[in-house]
Design a protein around this motif. Structure first.
Motif, short mmCIF file in Angstrom:
data_model
loop_
_atom_site.label_atom_id
_atom_site.label_comp_id
_atom_site.label_asym_id
_atom_site.label_seq_id
_atom_site.Cartn_x
_atom_site.Cartn_y
_atom_site.Cartn_z
N ARG A 72 0.86 -1.17 0.00
CA ARG A 72 0.00 0.00 0.00
C ARG A 72 0.90 1.23 0.00
N THR A 73 0.40 2.34 -0.51
CA THR A 73 1.20 3.56 -0.53
C THR A 73 1.24 4.15 0.87
N PHE A 74 2.16 3.64 1.67
CA PHE A 74 2.25 3.97 3.09
C PHE A 74 2.43 5.45 3.32
N THR A 75 3.18 6.08 2.44
CA THR A 75 3.62 7.45 2.70
C THR A 75 2.50 8.47 2.69
N ILE A 76 1.32 8.11 2.19
CA ILE A 76 0.24 9.11 2.14
C ILE A 76 -0.74 8.95 3.29
N TYR A 77 -0.46 8.01 4.21
CA TYR A 77 -1.38 7.75 5.31
C TYR A 77 -0.76 8.12 6.65
N HIS A 78 -1.62 8.59 7.53
CA HIS A 78 -1.19 8.78 8.91
C HIS A 78 -1.03 7.40 9.54
N ALA A 79 -0.18 7.32 10.55
CA ALA A 79 0.07 6.04 11.20
C ALA A 79 -0.09 6.17 12.71
N GLY A 80 -0.55 5.12 13.31
CA GLY A 80 -0.77 5.17 14.76
C GLY A 80 -0.41 3.86 15.43
N TRP A 81 -0.21 3.95 16.72
CA TRP A 81 -0.02 2.78 17.58
C TRP A 81 -1.16 2.76 18.61
N PHE A 82 -1.71 1.61 18.78
CA PHE A 82 -2.73 1.37 19.78
C PHE A 82 -2.28 0.19 20.63
N ARG A 83 -2.92 0.03 21.77
CA ARG A 83 -2.59 -1.13 22.59
C ARG A 83 -3.86 -1.66 23.25
N GLN A 84 -3.79 -2.94 23.56
CA GLN A 84 -4.91 -3.58 24.23
C GLN A 84 -4.39 -4.50 25.31
N ALA A 85 -4.72 -4.17 26.54
CA ALA A 85 -4.35 -4.99 27.68
C ALA A 85 -5.43 -6.04 27.91
N PRO A 86 -5.10 -7.14 28.55
CA PRO A 86 -6.09 -8.19 28.80
C PRO A 86 -7.31 -7.65 29.52
N GLY A 87 -8.48 -7.93 28.98
CA GLY A 87 -9.73 -7.51 29.60
C GLY A 87 -10.07 -6.05 29.43
#
Length: 121
Positions: A25-40
């Protein structure tokens, strides 16, 4: 396709660097993020960066400890995590979006498979 890596087990106060590689995919034209999910728990926003790296945003819980960056020449986005705390333990996901609502998980349409981070006390 997004591939996250770099997770592991670290003691409180330690550091880890997560990386996310993009392909197909054309990565350079998209914003990028990090998310996290802890158990429960619900998936939560961690950090995001504009398509050109011009602006970055952080959850209050990680501000001053985590740094997001990207290298569009290499199609990668990274998350440097310092001063880790046990409450940072979670599966971390990278994702991309064209939306300006870059802290909202439901505005992201491509997700990596997640990398697990465990912080021991």
């Amino acid at each position: 396709q997004l591939q996250a890596s770099g997770g592991g087990l670290v003691q409180a106060g330690g550091s880890l660097r997560l990386s996310c590689s993009a392909s197909g995919r054309t990565f350079t034209i998209y914003h990028a993020g990090w998310f996290r999910q802890a158990p429960g728990k619900e998936r939560e926003f961690v950090a995001a960066i504009w398509w050109n790296g011009g602006n970055s945003y952080y959850a209050d819980s990680v501000k001053g400890r985590f740094t997001i960056s990207r290298d569009n020449a290499k199609n990668t986005v990274s998350l440097q995590m310092n001063s880790l705390k046990p409450e940072d333990t979670a599966v971390y996901y990278c994702a991309t979006t064209a939306s300006l609502y870059i802290s909202a998980a439901d505005h992201y349409d491509y997700w990596g498979q997640g990398t697990e981070v465990t912080v021991s006390s």
